[in-house]
Design a protein around this motif. Structure first.
Motif, short mmCIF file in Angstrom:
data_model
loop_
_atom_site.label_atom_id
_atom_site.label_comp_id
_atom_site.label_asym_id
_atom_site.label_seq_id
_atom_site.Cartn_x
_atom_site.Cartn_y
_atom_site.Cartn_z
N ALA A 204 0.81 -1.22 0.00
CA ALA A 204 0.00 0.00 0.00
C ALA A 204 0.85 1.27 0.00
N GLN A 205 2.01 1.19 0.66
CA GLN A 205 2.86 2.38 0.79
C GLN A 205 3.42 2.87 -0.54
N GLU A 206 3.33 2.07 -1.59
CA GLU A 206 3.87 2.50 -2.89
C GLU A 206 2.79 2.73 -3.94
N PHE A 207 1.52 2.65 -3.54
CA PHE A 207 0.43 2.87 -4.49
C PHE A 207 0.56 4.21 -5.21
N ALA A 208 0.74 5.27 -4.44
CA ALA A 208 0.72 6.63 -5.01
C ALA A 208 1.82 6.81 -6.05
N THR A 209 2.99 6.23 -5.79
CA THR A 209 4.12 6.36 -6.72
C THR A 209 3.93 5.50 -7.96
N LEU A 210 3.59 4.23 -7.75
CA LEU A 210 3.49 3.30 -8.87
C LEU A 210 2.28 3.60 -9.77
N ALA A 211 1.26 4.24 -9.20
CA ALA A 211 0.04 4.52 -9.98
C ALA A 211 0.29 5.42 -11.17
N ASN A 212 1.42 6.13 -11.16
CA ASN A 212 1.75 7.00 -12.29
C ASN A 212 2.27 6.22 -13.50
N GLU A 213 2.54 4.92 -13.30
CA GLU A 213 3.13 4.12 -14.38
C GLU A 213 2.35 2.83 -14.64
N PHE A 214 1.90 2.17 -13.59
CA PHE A 214 1.30 0.84 -13.73
C PHE A 214 -0.14 0.78 -13.22
N PRO A 215 -0.98 -0.02 -13.87
CA PRO A 215 -2.29 -0.30 -13.29
C PRO A 215 -2.10 -1.13 -12.02
N ILE A 216 -2.75 -0.73 -10.95
CA ILE A 216 -2.70 -1.50 -9.70
C ILE A 216 -4.07 -2.14 -9.48
N VAL A 217 -4.09 -3.45 -9.43
CA VAL A 217 -5.34 -4.19 -9.24
C VAL A 217 -5.12 -5.21 -8.12
N PHE A 218 -6.14 -6.03 -7.86
CA PHE A 218 -6.05 -7.02 -6.80
C PHE A 218 -6.28 -8.41 -7.39
N VAL A 219 -5.59 -9.39 -6.84
CA VAL A 219 -5.84 -10.79 -7.19
C VAL A 219 -6.20 -11.54 -5.92
N LYS A 220 -6.95 -12.63 -6.08
CA LYS A 220 -7.46 -13.38 -4.94
C LYS A 220 -6.84 -14.76 -4.88
N ASN A 221 -6.33 -15.13 -3.71
CA ASN A 221 -5.81 -16.47 -3.50
C ASN A 221 -6.99 -17.43 -3.40
N ILE B 238 -8.46 -10.37 -19.98
CA ILE B 238 -7.67 -10.46 -18.75
C ILE B 238 -8.63 -10.76 -17.62
N ASN B 239 -8.51 -11.96 -17.06
CA ASN B 239 -9.43 -12.41 -16.02
C ASN B 239 -8.71 -12.52 -14.67
N GLY B 240 -9.51 -12.72 -13.64
CA GLY B 240 -8.95 -12.99 -12.32
C GLY B 240 -8.49 -11.78 -11.54
N ILE B 241 -8.86 -10.60 -11.99
CA ILE B 241 -8.45 -9.40 -11.26
C ILE B 241 -9.67 -8.75 -10.60
N TYR B 242 -9.39 -8.00 -9.56
CA TYR B 242 -10.44 -7.31 -8.81
C TYR B 242 -10.06 -5.83 -8.71
N ILE B 243 -11.09 -5.00 -8.66
CA ILE B 243 -10.88 -3.57 -8.47
C ILE B 243 -11.87 -3.08 -7.41
N VAL B 244 -11.63 -1.88 -6.89
CA VAL B 244 -12.58 -1.27 -5.97
C VAL B 244 -13.80 -0.83 -6.75
N ASP B 245 -14.96 -1.23 -6.28
CA ASP B 245 -16.23 -0.87 -6.92
C ASP B 245 -16.61 0.54 -6.47
N GLU B 246 -16.52 1.50 -7.38
CA GLU B 246 -16.81 2.90 -7.03
C GLU B 246 -18.26 3.08 -6.57
N LYS B 247 -19.17 2.34 -7.19
CA LYS B 247 -20.58 2.44 -6.81
C LYS B 247 -20.75 1.97 -5.36
#
Length: 240
Positions: free
Chosen positions: A36-53, A184-193
């Motif tokens: 989480a501590q690098e979200f703000a920096t990396l967001a300028n270059e890479f899509p940040i998403v979530f994967v589920k175990n 591209i499957n298997g990824i999760y994002i925050v649901d804005e709604k």
């Protein structure tokens, strides 16, 4: 391949670690775990998403570095071109692991097969007396910090999941007019709604925990998918 062993002053007294920005060892890994501590920096270059175990149900945030799961668009050569670098890239050849499954004690391990480990060039891990060098102390502290960040990130993603804010998302990418769609499957994002429909007390709790900047950085980072598409098209044109 890796040969991970405990680091000790006898076996590794003369070992040196070479610093390098050659991350081509990740060329077949397009999903890179981030904290989480690098979200703000990396967001300028890479899509940040979530994967589920699938076994534990735990979510992990990752930086997408490719359209195809086995191809990292940033690591196909020995030259790193981005202005930002995930913390996970800087660990090798050292890592922090538990001494046993039953113990909470951590110790430093080293990959003896890493190209970064040698006896001729780099930073010493131990001095002649077998004491930790300043370099090793700094690297060990960085590993401890990263372990702490990882633990905090796990707690954050668990909290977001409990609030039912993480939703599965299929991305469909068309690389050219004549190419087939890439799903591209298997990824999760925050649901804005779902975020906007949270109860006031839950939204305020997220705000007070300082999580809103992380969520907005994640959502903003999704625009970087266009950057990946451009890089993928460029790579394919070069190869053709």
């Amino acid at each position: 391949m890796a040969n991970i062993v405990p680091l000790n002053s006898t076996a590794h007294l003369n070992s040196l670690v070479k610093e390098s920005k050659d991350y081509s060892r990740f060329k077949n890994q397009s999903l890179i775990p981030v904290v989480a501590q690098e979200f703000a920096t990396l967001a300028n270059e890479f899509p940040i998403v979530f994967v589920k175990n699938s076994e534990s149900g735990q979510f992990t945030p990752i930086a997408m570095m490719g359209i195809k799961t086995d191809e990292n668009l940033y690591c196909q050569t020995e030259t790193w071109t981005s202005s930002v670098t995930p913390l996970a890239f800087s660990k090798a050849p050292l890592s922090l692991m538990k001494t046993s499954e039953e113990s909470e004690e951590l110790m430093v391990f080293v990959d003896e097969d890493s190209e970064l480990l040698n006896t001729t060039k780099g930073n010493r891990l131990f001095d002649d007396a077998g004491e930790q060098s300043e370099y090793l102390k700094q690297r060990s502290n960085a590993l401890l910090d990263l372990a702490g960040f990882t633990q905090q990130t796990s707690a954050i993603t668990k909290y977001l999941a409990e609030l039912k804010l993480l939703t599965p998302k299929q991305l469909t990418v068309k690389l050219s007019k004549n190419s087939e769609d890439v799903n591209i499957n298997g990824i999760y994002i925050v649901d804005e709604k779902a975020l906007n429909e949270l109860k006031d007390e839950d939204f305020i709790a997220i705000k007070n925990k300082g999580l809103l900047p992380l969520i907005y950085a994640h959502l903003t980072s999704l625009h970087q998918i266009a950057r990946l598409i451009t890089k993928q098209r460029s790579l394919e044109l070069t190869a053709s």
